[in-house]
Design a protein around this motif. Structure first.
Motif, PDB file in Angstrom:
ATOM      1  N   UNK A 415       0.828  -1.195   0.000  1.00  0.00           N
ATOM      2  CA  UNK A 415       0.000   0.000   0.000  1.00  0.00           C
ATOM      3  C   UNK A 415       0.871   1.257   0.000  1.00  0.00           C
ATOM      4  N   UNK A 416       1.927   1.254   0.827  1.00  0.00           N
ATOM      5  CA  UNK A 416       2.804   2.424   0.892  1.00  0.00           C
ATOM      6  C   UNK A 416       3.518   2.647  -0.427  1.00  0.00           C
ATOM      7  N   UNK A 417       3.890   1.570  -1.095  1.00  0.00           N
ATOM      8  CA  UNK A 417       4.568   1.699  -2.376  1.00  0.00           C
ATOM      9  C   UNK A 417       3.673   2.401  -3.390  1.00  0.00           C
ATOM     10  N   UNK A 418       2.374   2.035  -3.415  1.00  0.00           N
ATOM     11  CA  UNK A 418       1.449   2.673  -4.374  1.00  0.00           C
ATOM     12  C   UNK A 418       1.222   4.123  -4.006  1.00  0.00           C
ATOM     13  N   UNK A 419       1.111   4.426  -2.689  1.00  0.00           N
ATOM     14  CA  UNK A 419       0.858   5.800  -2.290  1.00  0.00           C
ATOM     15  C   UNK A 419       2.109   6.667  -2.476  1.00  0.00           C
ATOM     16  N   UNK A 421       4.224   6.540  -4.856  1.00  0.00           N
ATOM     17  CA  UNK A 421       4.295   6.954  -6.255  1.00  0.00           C
ATOM     18  C   UNK A 421       3.407   8.163  -6.528  1.00  0.00           C
ATOM     19  N   UNK A 422       2.355   8.381  -5.693  1.00  0.00           N
ATOM     20  CA  UNK A 422       1.463   9.527  -5.861  1.00  0.00           C
ATOM     21  C   UNK A 422       1.792  10.647  -4.884  1.00  0.00           C
ATOM     22  N   UNK A 423       2.878  10.511  -4.113  1.00  0.00           N
ATOM     23  CA  UNK A 423       3.262  11.551  -3.165  1.00  0.00           C
ATOM     24  C   UNK A 423       2.428  11.544  -1.909  1.00  0.00           C
ATOM     25  N   UNK A 424       1.887  10.391  -1.525  1.00  0.00           N
ATOM     26  CA  UNK A 424       1.050  10.278  -0.334  1.00  0.00           C
ATOM     27  C   UNK A 424       1.690   9.317   0.648  1.00  0.00           C
ATOM     28  N   UNK A 425       1.257   9.412   1.889  1.00  0.00           N
ATOM     29  CA  UNK A 425       1.749   8.510   2.927  1.00  0.00           C
ATOM     30  C   UNK A 425       0.559   7.763   3.530  1.00  0.00           C
ATOM     31  N   UNK A 426       0.837   6.631   4.151  1.00  0.00           N
ATOM     32  CA  UNK A 426      -0.198   5.780   4.743  1.00  0.00           C
ATOM     33  C   UNK A 426      -0.145   5.907   6.250  1.00  0.00           C
ATOM     34  N   UNK A 427      -1.318   6.156   6.850  1.00  0.00           N
ATOM     35  CA  UNK A 427      -1.459   6.193   8.303  1.00  0.00           C
ATOM     36  C   UNK A 427      -2.294   4.984   8.703  1.00  0.00           C
ATOM     37  N   UNK A 428      -1.608   3.908   9.137  1.00  0.00           N
ATOM     38  CA  UNK A 428      -2.284   2.698   9.563  1.00  0.00           C
ATOM     39  C   UNK A 428      -2.505   2.772  11.062  1.00  0.00           C
ATOM     40  N   UNK A 450      -9.077   0.365  -3.232  1.00  0.00           N
ATOM     41  CA  UNK A 450      -9.434   1.606  -2.547  1.00  0.00           C
ATOM     42  C   UNK A 450      -8.198   2.490  -2.377  1.00  0.00           C
ATOM     43  N   UNK A 451      -7.033   1.902  -2.036  1.00  0.00           N
ATOM     44  CA  UNK A 451      -5.798   2.666  -1.917  1.00  0.00           C
ATOM     45  C   UNK A 451      -5.417   3.259  -3.280  1.00  0.00           C
ATOM     46  N   UNK A 466      -3.323   9.207   3.725  1.00  0.00           N
ATOM     47  CA  UNK A 466      -4.457   8.288   3.592  1.00  0.00           C
ATOM     48  C   UNK A 466      -4.488   7.428   4.854  1.00  0.00           C
ATOM     49  N   UNK A 467      -5.653   7.411   5.521  1.00  0.00           N
ATOM     50  CA  UNK A 467      -5.784   6.734   6.806  1.00  0.00           C
ATOM     51  C   UNK A 467      -6.499   5.403   6.617  1.00  0.00           C
ATOM     52  N   UNK A 468      -5.908   4.352   7.187  1.00  0.00           N
ATOM     53  CA  UNK A 468      -6.505   3.015   7.180  1.00  0.00           C
ATOM     54  C   UNK A 468      -6.751   2.612   8.625  1.00  0.00           C
ATOM     55  N   UNK A 469      -8.029   2.351   8.970  1.00  0.00           N
ATOM     56  CA  UNK A 469      -8.388   2.076  10.355  1.00  0.00           C
ATOM     57  C   UNK A 469      -9.355   0.903  10.394  1.00  0.00           C
TER      58      UNK A 469
END
Length: 553
Positions: A415-419, A421-428, A450-451, A466-469
């Motif tokens: 998920x982090x790899x895909x985000x 590439x778009x300049x986003x980070x993942x908040x798990x 969804x990611x 991007x938040x995943x909860x």
């Protein structure tokens, strides 16, 4: 495409109009036929009941005439007890002043009209009904039993034959009575009784003859002893009608009797009684023929249902075929556009790398671009293949018991790899103790779609997170993925879950994709017994939140 669809719907509308027009014509024909049949049955039933009622009333009328004809002239004014409703009895010897019994005013009125009433009567001027019908066939049948099913002419002919039958029967009955009296008088003459009676005196006595004078009905007979005399009865017309109608009350409850004064009525009308000059008006059998309900038979109703079902099925079939055609065209356009960009990149970069046009220090960047485009194509192919399997019912699931938080942690790197590439980070958001049973690969496919959706549309969001909860309730497990992008309009939240919802124009002007990821995610969620929804963020800010709801077991 739109013009072709328009012609298809026009052709369908024409066919539907033809089918409905044919059904309307058939329905109208069946209703009219059914109504005519019901009318014919009612008419035949009325005709049959009328004939039977006429026989019954003429039987009663003949018995009333027989009773009056059996009264001797000497005892005529002694008011014998008879069933005939009457107002007054009178007699006149040789046209002299009348004597009588009954209503005095009626006797005075009879006295005024009597000379005119009997002026045309002679001694032998009796009805002679037997002679009138002597020329008819002696084998004329008795009342027809059973219902006559035929046209109006056949029924009228049957009615005339029935009237001739009744006239002959009444005449024969009266003739037999006279013959019986003559025989009794001859026998009585040999051994006379102490008290004279009419049966001992041989008198040429005429028969009582029903006669209308004005609006009054009389029974009059002429006879001769030493001089001529006339005897008569002024009949209570309404009472006689009621008495006669009692014989028809069971068959024709609404019947009435009308006065039949004209000689042509008595001669030509088959509904006129043979005993008294009354015409039977049958009335109706409880409901008038005009009020017969136009019921549709079960077969006709089944035909209408079949026609509507066929038209409805044809409509949905055409609509689904056209929708499938549009989806196929949209899919081809979107996939063509989606494949053109990475293929162009592959060709350009591979040519540059093979020709040595790229400096050594830039080669890793070029190879990274090629790797991302390969991942993009791989993801597209995976979605298409997975959706195809679900559509054909060939999808297989590998269900196992997992610890959800640990599984999400295993998905983090992809998920982090895909985000990234778009300049986003993942908040798990950390969680623990959530155990459930589900298909891990299907869950990964859903969450990655969804990611990937967030990476496409929230790349320039602020903050770029991007938040995943994951949380749990008593019965469900909730997994939320939230971004800070532009969000999704309420009118679009249902359409985004449709397969291939992007047109060729949208595919060219929006983010890459063929509109299949969310549709596939919803199908996979449904196969696991859950649901996937989209809503705005709870705090009211921009961005979208996708909620995956799964059962705990």
């Amino acid at each position: 495409m739109k013009n072709r669809n328009c012609w298809v719907w026009i052709a369908f509308a024409c066919c539907a109009c033809l089918v409905l027009g044919a059904m309307l014509w058939l329905t109208r024909s069946v209703i009219h036929t059914e109504r005519d049949r019901a009318l014919a049955e009612i008419r035949a039933e009325i005709q049959e009941r009328t004939r039977l009622s006429l026989w019954r009333m003429d039987s009663l009328g003949a018995s009333l005439l027989l009773e009056e004809n059996s009264v001797p002239p000497q005892l005529f004014l002694s008011e014998p007890e008879t069933r005939l409703p009457e107002t007054a009895r009178f007699e006149t010897p040789d046209g002299a002043a009348i004597t009588g019994t009954g209503d005095k005013a009626a006797l005075n009125r009879v006295g005024a009209m009597l000379p005119t009433l009997i002026s045309g009567l002679k001694t032998d001027d009796s009805p002679k009904l037997a002679e009138k019908t002597a020329t008819k066939d002696e084998n004329t049948p008795l009342p027809v039993q059973g219902k006559i099913r035929g046209d109006i002419e056949a029924q009228a002919a049957a009615n005339i034959a029935e009237k001739a039958n009744r006239e002959k029967w009444v005449g024969d009955a009266i003739s037999r009575q006279k013959q019986n009296y003559a025989t009794e008088e001859d026998a009585g003459a040999a051994t006379p009784e102490p008290t004279p009676s009419a049966r001992e005196i041989s008198n040429p006595i005429g028969e009582f003859r029903p006669t209308w004078f004005g609006d009054s009905l009389f029974l009059i007979r002429r006879g001769m002893t030493i001089t001529n005399f006339a005897q008569g009865i002024l009949i209570d017309t309404e009472g006689l009608k009621k008495l006669l109608l009692t014989e028809a009350a069971q068959l024709l409850p609404n019947a009435t009797l009308a006065e039949s004064i004209k000689p042509s009525d008595v001669r030509d009308d088959s509904f006129v009684l043979a005993s008294f000059p009354f015409k039977l008006v049958p009335g109706t059998l409880g409901e008038s023929p005009e009020s017969i309900p136009r019921t549709i038979s079960a077969s006709l109703l089944a035909g209408w249902l079949a026609a509507f079902v066929a038209l409805l099925a044809a409509y949905f079939l055409i609509a689904n075929v056209m929708k499938l055609s549009e989806r196929r065209a949209s899919f081809v356009s979107a996939v063509t556009h989606e494949l053109r960009t990475p293929l162009t990149t592959f060709r350009l970069y591979s040519d540059m790398l093979s020709s040595g046009a790229v400096r050594e220090e830039k080669r890793p960047a070029y190879l990274g671009v090629l790797s991302r485009e390969a991942d993009r194509l791989s993801h597209l192919v995976e979605n298409v293949l997975a959706f195809s399997k679900i559509e054909r019912g060939n999808a297989r699931s590998n269900v196992s018991e997992i610890e959800l938080c640990e599984t999400l942690e295993n998905f983090r790197e992809r998920f982090e790899s895909r985000l990234d590439a778009a300049g986003l980070s993942l908040n798990l958001v950390p969680c623990q103790g959530i155990r459930t049973t589900l298909d891990t690969s299907a869950l990964e496919h859903i969450l990655f779609n969804l990611i990937d959706n967030a990476a496409k549309y929230a790349a320039a969001s602020e903050p770029p997170v991007v938040t995943l909860e994951a949380t749990q309730s008593d019965a469900n497990i909730l997994i939320r993925i939230s971004d800070n992008g532009p969000g999704i309009a309420a009118s679009e939240r249902a359409r985004i879950f449709q397969a291939f919802h992007k047109s060729a124009e949208q595919a060219a002007t929006t983010q890459p994709g063929v509109g299949l990821g969310l549709a596939l995610s919803k199908r996979l969620t449904r196969s696991m017994g859950g649901k996937l929804t989209c809503q705005s963020k709870p705090d009211g800010t921009s961005g979208a939140t996708f909620t995956l709801t799964l059962p705990r077991v």
